[in-house]
Structures are given as structure tokens and as C-alpha cells.
Design an enzyme around this catalytic site. Sequence first.
Site, PDB file in Angstrom:
ATOM      1  N   LYS B  79       0.865  -1.180   0.000  1.00 35.88           N
ATOM      2  CA  LYS B  79       0.000   0.000   0.000  1.00 35.88           C
ATOM      3  C   LYS B  79       0.902   1.230   0.000  1.00 35.88           C
ATOM      4  O   LYS B  79       1.974   1.229   0.622  1.00 35.88           O
ATOM      5  CB  LYS B  79      -0.872  -0.026   1.258  1.00 35.88           C
ATOM      6  CG  LYS B  79      -1.946   1.053   1.325  1.00 35.88           C
ATOM      7  CD  LYS B  79      -2.788   0.856   2.590  1.00 35.88           C
ATOM      8  CE  LYS B  79      -3.895   1.884   2.729  1.00 35.88           C
ATOM      9  NZ  LYS B  79      -4.699   1.662   3.954  1.00 35.88           N
ATOM     10  N   SER B 154      -9.572   1.580   3.008  1.00 33.44           N
ATOM     11  CA  SER B 154      -8.745   2.373   2.116  1.00 33.44           C
ATOM     12  C   SER B 154      -7.722   1.537   1.330  1.00 33.44           C
ATOM     13  O   SER B 154      -7.200   2.012   0.334  1.00 33.44           O
ATOM     14  CB  SER B 154      -8.003   3.447   2.904  1.00 33.44           C
ATOM     15  OG  SER B 154      -7.095   2.868   3.813  1.00 33.44           O
ATOM     16  N   SER B 178      -9.535  -0.585   7.259  1.00 33.33           N
ATOM     17  CA  SER B 178      -9.012  -0.373   5.912  1.00 33.33           C
ATOM     18  C   SER B 178      -8.376  -1.599   5.266  1.00 33.33           C
ATOM     19  O   SER B 178      -8.101  -1.596   4.071  1.00 33.33           O
ATOM     20  CB  SER B 178      -7.995   0.770   5.916  1.00 33.33           C
ATOM     21  OG  SER B 178      -8.675   2.006   5.892  1.00 33.33           O
TER      22      SER B 178
END
Lengths: 482, 488
Positions: B79, B154, B178
Site C-alpha cells: 500500500k 482504504s 481499511s
Amino acid sequence: MSDGYETVIGLEIHAELSTESKIFCGCQNAFGAAPNTLCCPVCTGLPGALPVLNAQVVEYAVKMGLALGCHINTLSWMDRKHYFYPDLPKAYQISQNDRPLCETGQLQYLVGGQPRHLGITRIHIEEDAGKLLHDAATDTTLIDYNRCGVPLIEIVTEPDLRSADEAKAAMEEITRILLALGISDARMQEGSIRADVNVSVRPKGQAAYGVRNELKNINSFGAVHRAIVHEAARQRQILAKGGVIGQETRRWNDLEKTSVVLRTKEETHDYRFFPEPDLPPFEVPEKTIMALSAQIPELPATKTLRYQQAYALPPDDALLLAGRKPFADFFEAAVALRKAAPRQLANWLLGDVSKLLNEHRAELGDTRLTPDKLVTLVEAIDAGTISGTAGKQVLEHIISKDTSVETAIEMLGLKQVSDAETLNTLVNSVIRENPAAVADWRAGKKQAQGFLLGRCIKASGGRANPQVTASLLRQVLDDICE
Amino acid sequence: MELWKMSATELAALLDTRQVTATEVCASFFARIDETEPKLDAFLHKTREAAHRRAAEADRRLAAGEARRPLEGLPIGLKDNICTRDIPTTCASRILEGFLPPYSATVAEKLDAAGAILLGKLNMDEFAMGSSCENSYFKATKNPWDLKRVPGGSSGGAAAAVAAGQLPWALGSDTGGSVRGPAAFCGVLGLRPSYGAVSRCGLVAFASSLDQIGPMARTVDDLALLFSVICGADKARDATSCALPPESAFDPAAEPSVKGMRLGLLKEYFTAAVDASVRGAVEKAARHLEQQAGAVVIETSLPSTEHALAAYYIISSAEASSNLARYDGIQYGMAAPSGSTDPITAARSTGFGSEAKRRILLGTQVLSSGYYETTYKRAKLLQRQIAAEYKSVFEQCDLLLTPAMPSTAFRLGEKLADPMWMLQSDICTTPASLAGLPALSIPCGFSAQGLPIGMQAVGPRFSEGKLFMLAKAYEALIGGFPMQEGPL
């Protein structure tokens, strides 16, 4: 000032701690390195970098707390204090708000040799910010992050001080304690100790405090004194004219001897404190506090009072010796060897020894001088083996060379001559060579005798015993006159 | 052999027996990426050349007879809020555009030391704020099961990439859900580890007291392997990290069993706030585990659940407002537009997206004097209350089973105008975050529209081993979790 007003002062003192590494990372904690050479992602607040608390910082701060008789909070934590300034790369300072490491203590300091007391509100730990360097030529501002993360303690005092003299003396005593504990370089000129001063005035006898103003940016003891005198006068003037004092934060300009308003009460920052989530609360176990307690030395003010009482030293001398650990240790070792001469030993240390150290920019510990040698030197002068003047020459020798006092006296040929026969010959030859002075003496100008004595000492290469020579000279002169 | 369809564990076996090379593995995944990425938009930055170099290096090492390190030759993605030295790390924010970290996150170093091959950085909601991946400044990632829908957020890029076979696994980060949310929307496994289990050093902070880096994968063995590589104390770089106790360990060779395991169904999660299809799927999975594998299902309750969302948004926004205050366009990242008289305001006004701004404002408000006591402090009290309730619930059960998300993936743009709805979608995941507990999102079937559904298993702190055991037993029961193998 006896104008019916009283000045009330409290201090907030920031001192950089001399730990090996910074407070939240492993970077070296040092002053004077080239810009941005002592920093890492933690110092520069880069995204993702996290602080880790340096245990030595906690230890040093606890020592200061113990020296000032504070209560040590066994559970403490860090808070974030938010304000925006380019030298603060995270836009918050990691400090302590709710639970400082140390609370409610007392400083004993001396004014004119008399003890006074100043309440300590709290001592907490925090990180220093970087430095902005303004380049006027190119109209640019550069940031040096080296100082980011340098560990600080902030010492907040009660408003117990009543004059600029007291404030300056208290500040100096705190500096001496920092040095005695070995936790800070306490060099004001390098900014490693800085003060914010809170000043208010009130009519004498009034219990409530007046409105206080905070003066920032004060970085010398002299400036502390000047800023307070100036601010107290400024407030008195306003009050005398029937004016009202606004609560302000002011910046002291020591060059121009003025202060300007930084913020009024309405503009006070909301720092939005909250507990630092990156650092868990930390414990200082009772066991650690006990162990650190045992390491706290006799404090300079206590030592000063002891020197005044035990050795009958004048307050200023006592303070000068007690305030510098190497000198105090040296002095006490010397006094232990020769109990009869503390005043003499103090005079030598504060006089000729200090002078030589200053000339050579050396520390006492760097020299070859030992308490034993100094005592031997003082004894040689007392015994008349060498003159006081010769003693200074011997000191110069033994401070830098690894020789004994005796050897130095021998080598320099400074052994005092007290033998009457030798001195008589000397006196007679001086009298023969200076008929004009003898004539003066005969004419009643008694100071001519001093001149002749000087000639005798000089002719002996400084070795003639002044007392014996003087009495011989007097005899010879008296004989001539009869 | 379509290597990209394989799990990391399977690839490791092939590498160990020299049936494939790391270079071939890498090439296969990049081929899949090149095929699907134009439609999926999961990556923000690909590290193709460095990956090929590392693969060649791994092949040389293996050919020379050196022992294969745990992740050697295995591709991975991170990420984009995980710092990678000299590789762009943007948090999908314009304000960090062009930022090249001078250091790597601890997890990135660990992966590197274990021999993993980084293929790229994955899309996300800006600063990990969001539940759809639409708050990325750069692009919106799509759900591989339905390209008109969001992958969740996210960590949407990570979830989509793993689900579509662009990567066998990836690392996301989970603050309020997330990792778990996008894992559920994309039908993959996603673990939020116990707070402190994985070093946060180098994870760009959103809400420091809640952020955790977590693995995402398609098989339980992969997930457990990746977790075992990244977890552990990192005391010199993250004071909140800690060593895991032995009971958190997971033995991949052991026969998975949930016989006698007490699974709690929290009644607060089985209300109208959660879609019936999701509730049904989770209940069905629980019954399945009870009837087929000998688990004991208990109905129980965690009364403060309803307050968790508010407490979460107050605490996380407070910390976010503090953590994001450093972005000013001075030291790194986006520079202020030239000629602006107030460059800092200009950098922030144009550099932050609306969700980040909303949270900065909210967080600044709750920390301000006059609001701190009534909001932030109360939220912290609620957090303590929730943690205490979990503690007592775990006296009756070993693990809790809940829905991971209240719905299946929604349409792109559908909820953008409704930020409150978006916040509400975290109702299932925020309670465990507040209590610092490990929580695992496990795929448990598909809705009528063919969209994945995830269930969430929550355990006591450091019960990761038990969570893997449950997931592996369920994986065995249903015969594995499907991936999106199609051409998209």
C-alpha cells in the site's frame, strides 16, 4: 524600588541536556556541527518516522528533580503540543503537559551569602526545535534541523522572586546545579540554557498578583537582569499614569534594551495538547529514583554556605569555589591536607591558578597541579623557603610540568636567602651603589627605604628574604645616620 | 502453467524444487498486471525493472545452491502509505506527490531481508481515509468482481490486486477497517493484527494509536506466512511495537480444527444496519462451522458497539489533524504553486483532498480548548469501556464472528456525495480497532449479484494463531476461496 510597588517574578528555564544521543532517536546530541549533518527522518519529522524515548533523558531530568527536592511521578507520559513554525518539522512539539516528570520542589540560592528559597512548580522533558537561518543577502531562509530532538528540560518556578537580583542569582544557581549534576553544558552563549521571564508588579501589601507579562528570548544572566529591570519599570510607569497592564507575551531585545509585543492575551495559542500516541506512558520505578537519589552531590549553594561557615571564606569566594565542581573538589582535597590555610588555598585557586587557566584556556583537570603540590607550595611560602613572588613562578612551573614543588624551587633557583651574613653583604653593596637614595633617607624621605629594599631584592634575583633584608637594611641605615 | 493463479506457498514449493525461476514468476505476474491494470487501476507505481533485477539475483542465488529465504522469489505489493526508500510513496495524496522517502519502513526491510520481490505500490484512499478507494488523488481502483463497483477502502488497490491475481498477496494498513473492508468487498483474506504486533515505523501515520499494517492474501497459509515475516518487536524504531507471545503462533502443518471452539455472534451486528444478504451469509458460515466442524456458536452482546463509530471518528480525526499538520510543501512532496503569496496555505488548499480536509477540521475542533473534555476525552473513555466489554465477552467465547462490512461493494460514485454514509460503513470494523484487537476478514460467499461477502473474526489480543486456525478450518470446509481469474 521604594515607590510603593513590588515586582513579582517567575521563571521558565529551558536547559539542553548533555545526553549522548537525542531524545527520540539515535542521532548524536552535539552543538556546532555543520547544518543538517546530525539528523535523521525522526529529527526532520519525515512521514512514517516514529519517536522512541531515550532513557538517559528521563534519568537526567529525574536527577534535576531530585536535586530540587521535587516529587517524581512514577508514571508519566508525553503530550503533543501543536504550533506551526518552520523550525518545528512535525508541527507539534513532543512535550509534557498533564503529567510532568517532576513536580513541587524548591531551589535554595544565595544572595549576598544569605540563603533564599524559590518554589519549583514542575520540571518536564521535551524536544528542542531546529534553527532558522536568515540570509539577508539573498532574502532566503534556510532550516538547520540539527537541533531538532535535542533533549530539553523545562523548569517552571513559582512567582516567588521579588527583584532582578534574585532572579539572576536563582538562574545562576540553577546553572551551577546543572553543571554539578553533569547533565547539561549550561552554556548560555550557545543557547543551551534559555529563560522566559514572567514579570508583574503590584502595590506593596496587596495579596493578589498583578497582570503578568512574559518576556521571551533571554539568553544571558545579564539579559535576565536587564529585561526584568526594564519590564518592572515599564509596568510601574503604566500603573503610575493610571493605566492598565495587558497580559502580553513580549520579545526582549537585549541589544536595544527594549521589548516588543509578540502576542496579546486574545492571541494566545491553543496548543491542542493530547497524549502522544506514538509513545506509551513510561514508569520511573521507585528503585531507580532511590539509585539516582544516591548520586545527587552536595549542591553548590549548600556547599557555599558550608565553606562560609567551616572555612570562614568570604561569600563571593565561597560561591566561586563551590560553583565549579573541579575547583570545589580540589579545594576540599587541599584543605584536608592542611587544615590551617583554607583562605590562602582559596586565594591561590581563585587568583593565580584561575589566571593561569584563563591564559592557557585550560581546565583545572587538564593541568599537572594537584592539591598536594599546592599545599606544599603554600607551606614553602609560609616557612620562608621562597617568597610569595617566587611562589607565582613555581606555580607556573608545576601547573604544566610533572615536577615536585621542591624540584621546581631548585631548578628555578628560587630558594630564599635568609642568611644574615650574605644579606648584610648585599645590603652594604646596595647602599654603596645608591648614595642619592641614602641621602634622601637622611633628609627624612622615609620612602627611600622601600626603594633600597627593592634594589636589594632585585640584586638577589628575588631570593632575598624580604623581612630579614628589611630589618638588616634598617639597621645599616640607622648605623649610617648615627 | 499460469503462475499468477497460484498462491505464494505454492510458488515457493515450485521455486524450492527448481520447477520455476523467480524470473518466470515475476514475468507471469507482470503479464497479468499488464492485462488487467488498464481496467483495474490498482497500482500507483510499478517497480518493474528493480523487480526483474531482484528476481535475477534470486535465481543466481538459488542456482548457486543457496538456501531460499522465506519469501525469496515471491512477488508482493505494498500500500502506498508504506515508505520505500527511493521509491515514490504518496499516500495517494497530491501533497506527497514526488516524495521519495530516504528510508524504508521496517516491514519493507523485513520483506527485503526475506527475499520478497516488490512489484509496486498500491492505490488507496488519500492518507487511508475512506472506505471506497475513491479518495485517491490519482485514480479510483475498481472491484475485479464488478468493474463498476468500488474495491472498498482504504487498502482498495491491495485488495483488488490480490483478488485479480496481480499479486499473490500484499500489505495494506488498517486503522478503522481499511484492510478488512476491502478484503470483504474483493473476496480475499485481510488481517488487522493486534495493535503493536507489526512495527509502524515507516507507515505514514493517519491515526497513530489505531494504525496497523496488515497482510492480505487468498489462502490462510499465505496470510499466516506473510504475517510471520512482518510481525515482531521493533523497539528501536517503534515504541508501541511489541514481541508476540508464543500462543499467537500458528503451525501451518497442523490439521486445522475448531472442534469445541466457542464462536460468539454479537447481536449488535445482526440488525437492519447490515444488509440481509450479508447477515445471512455470516450466519450460514457460523452454522456451517458448528455443524460440520464442531465449533460451538454462542449468541452474545457487546452493548457499547453503537458508540464505537463516534468514538472512532473523534479519536482518529484528532490524531489525523495532528499527524497531517506537518504537510506544508516546504521540506518534501508537492511544492506550492509558484508565485503564491502564502505558499503554505496554497500547498495545503490544493494538496489535500476534501476527505482529508474534513478530518483535519474535525480533529482540530475536538482537540481545541472547550471541546477537548466533552469530545476527545469522552471518546477515550468510551474506548476504554469497549475494551472492557470485549474482555468480558472473551470470558465466554474464544472468538467473535460478525459481518466485516454492512453491505457488499457499492457502485463507483454512488456514495461520494454522502460522506456520512461512507463513515457508517465502518460500523463493523471500528470496535475491534478501538480495542486494539486482531480481526480477520474471511470471504464467506457471494451475494445474488455475485459480489463477495466477508465475515469478520475478532479475538483477544495476540490471538492471531487462533484466527488463522478458524479461517483455515473454514477454508477447508468450503474448499478454498475463489479468485477473479477472468480477463476483466
